[in-house]
Write an enzyme that holds these catalytic residues in place. Structure first.
Site, short mmCIF file in Angstrom:
data_model
loop_
_atom_site.label_atom_id
_atom_site.label_comp_id
_atom_site.label_asym_id
_atom_site.label_seq_id
_atom_site.Cartn_x
_atom_site.Cartn_y
_atom_site.Cartn_z
N HIS A 1 0.79 -1.23 0.00
CA HIS A 1 0.00 0.00 0.00
C HIS A 1 0.83 1.29 0.00
O HIS A 1 0.28 2.38 0.01
CB HIS A 1 -1.00 0.01 1.16
CG HIS A 1 -0.34 0.10 2.53
ND1 HIS A 1 0.22 -0.98 3.14
CD2 HIS A 1 -0.17 1.13 3.37
CE1 HIS A 1 0.70 -0.62 4.32
NE2 HIS A 1 0.49 0.67 4.47
N1 UDP Z 1 -3.81 -6.56 8.53
C1 UDP Z 1 -5.09 -7.11 8.63
N2 UDP Z 1 -5.74 -7.47 7.48
C2 UDP Z 1 -5.17 -7.33 6.25
C3 UDP Z 1 -3.86 -6.77 6.16
C4 UDP Z 1 -3.22 -6.38 7.31
O1 UDP Z 1 -5.62 -7.27 9.74
O2 UDP Z 1 -5.81 -7.68 5.25
C5 UDP Z 1 -3.13 -6.12 9.78
C6 UDP Z 1 -1.76 -6.69 10.03
O3 UDP Z 1 -1.82 -7.92 10.69
C7 UDP Z 1 -1.13 -5.60 10.90
C8 UDP Z 1 -1.76 -4.32 10.37
O4 UDP Z 1 -2.93 -4.72 9.67
O5 UDP Z 1 -1.53 -5.79 12.26
C9 UDP Z 1 -0.81 -3.57 9.46
O6 UDP Z 1 -1.48 -2.51 8.90
P1 UDP Z 1 -0.94 -1.73 7.63
O7 UDP Z 1 -0.14 -2.64 6.79
O8 UDP Z 1 -2.12 -1.04 7.04
O9 UDP Z 1 -0.06 -0.58 8.29
P2 UDP Z 1 1.49 -0.39 8.56
O10 UDP Z 1 1.91 -1.45 9.53
O11 UDP Z 1 2.19 -0.48 7.25
O12 UDP Z 1 1.59 0.98 9.14
#
Ligand code: UDP
Length: 364
Positions: free
Chosen positions: A210
């Site tokens: 993303h």
């Molecule tokens: N996650 C989820 N469902 C999905 C994809 C990710 O529950 O389809 C969870 C993942 O386990 C983690 C979090 O979302 O806990 C990560 O979010 P994201 O990748 O949006 O944010 P980042 O960590 O990059 O800030």
């Protein structure tokens, strides 16, 4: 009475605040003089990016929802600041807790601090050095006005020391996202649906993407997905598509029998799939932490990371955004020759309790 306002706005915030809410509720039950208001800024508002997590992670209904979603970075920051300023003026908390690195983290810390309210930043001090990412700007601005830093790693502590933060304000407590992982692990469940039925443990990949650097340009998104398909030997690839990625993905019209695209999954379903996968391909920050603790091979499609401990001690490798670099890493995973998780200090499921103890210590 210590009145805490806890802020959450976007998907990765919900996993980070859930165990803090539970630790506050527990301390309150034990007679500690503290209470909380949970404020949802509304940055992510649909069911798949927000509502489902409240249900699965047992987070109580927020006391306020600021409806600050949509718009450009500045529009969203401004809308959240205006609404949060009103929220803080009406409730005058002792302390505002922000988590992570999203727009809500930045907007609410500024609004609170300008009203003379102390700010605590959970996951403070991490840095990628990459100012092309909005998250890095959010981290730097938030940390420049934070009173209490609750940190996830020695690297974060050292970044803060270098910036001149006094030792007394740095609290090395571990990772609340891992509190959630450890608490929820027994409840992980296979997602429902035909595409998941056929999966066998250790014989598929999970992928998430993303970040603007990967998904905003259609040609580079296509080149990366082609390289992933080439390197994974026809194994199924589960790809829960972030709303940010969906439109460009549709435009490039990529189809392959083994590329299984779905809506974003619930936490319990997503992590079930990660835990049982052959490997994870991602540009997420949180996913690299979870994959590490579950000892699942993880490749990160970024040129830098603010979570270097997932590389030094975890199962993460930084591959970069050039699709040409991916093959040797995927080959290693395919051959089962990946490094093992070494354990990351204080990522033990007890971080939120430490945070609440520190707050009681500081404000009683
Ligand atoms: N996650 C989820 N469902 C999905 C994809 C990710 O529950 O389809 C969870 C993942 O386990 C983690 C979090 O979302 O806990 C990560 O979010 P994201 O990748 O949006 O944010 P980042 O960590 O990059 O800030």
């Amino acid at each position: 009475m210590i009145n805490i306002t806890l802020v959450a706005g976007a998907r990765p915030n919900f996993m980070k605040i859930a165990p803090i809410v539970h630790a506050i509720q527990k301390a309150k039950k034990e007679g500690k003089p503290l209470d909380f208001r949970l404020v949802h800024t509304g940055q992510h508002y649909d069911k798949k990016m927000s509502g489902d997590f409240f249900e699965q992670l047992n987070i109580p209904e927020p006391h306020a929802n600021l409806g600050g979603g949509g718009g450009t970075q500045a529009e969203q920051t401004a809308a959240i600041m205006v609404a949060f300023e009103r929220e803080v003026m009406e409730n005058r908390p002792t302390l505002v807790i922000v988590v992570g690195d999203v727009t809500s983290t930045l907007a609410c810390s500024i609004a609170a601090k300008k009203l003379g309210i102390d700010v605590a930043h959970v996951e403070g001090g991490i840095r990628s050095g990459d100012l092309s990412m909005p998250e890095e700007i959010n981290r730097m601005v938030t940390d420049s006005i934070t009173d209490h830093f609750f940190t996830t790693s020695e690297i974060a502590n050292s970044n803060l020391r270098k910036a001149g933060v006094p030792e007394a304000r740095i609290h090395f407590v571990g990772n609340t996202m891992i509190d959630t992982l450890m608490a929820q692990l027994p409840k992980f469940k296979k997602p429902e649906g035909e595409i998941f039925e056929a999966l066998t443990p250790g014989n598929y990949f999970v992928m998430t993407m993303h970040r603007p650097a990967n998904v905003d340009q259609e040609h580079s998104l296509k080149a990366m997905i082609d390289a992933i398909l080439e390197g994974t030997g026809g194994l199924p690839i589960i790809f829960p598509v972030h709303p940010r990625t969906a439109k460009n993905l549709q435009n490039i019209g990529i189809t392959a029998e083994n590329l299984l695209m779905t809506d974003p999954l619930g936490y319990l379903e997503f992590n079930y799939l990660v835990k049982n996968s052959k490997g994870v391909i991602t540009d997420s920050g949180g996913v690299t932490e979870e994959a590490s603790v579950m000892n699942v091979p993880c490749v990160t499609l970024r040129d830098n990371t603010e979570r270097a401990e997932t590389i030094h001690l975890g199962t993460n490798e930084l591959v970069g955004t050039d699709p040409g670099k991916l093959k040797p890493y995927l080959d290693k995973i395919m051959k089962g020759e990946w490094k093992q998780y070494q354990g990351i200090p204080l990522w033990d499921g007890k971080t939120s309790e430490r945070i609440v103890s520190k707050i009681v210590e500081a404000y009683l």
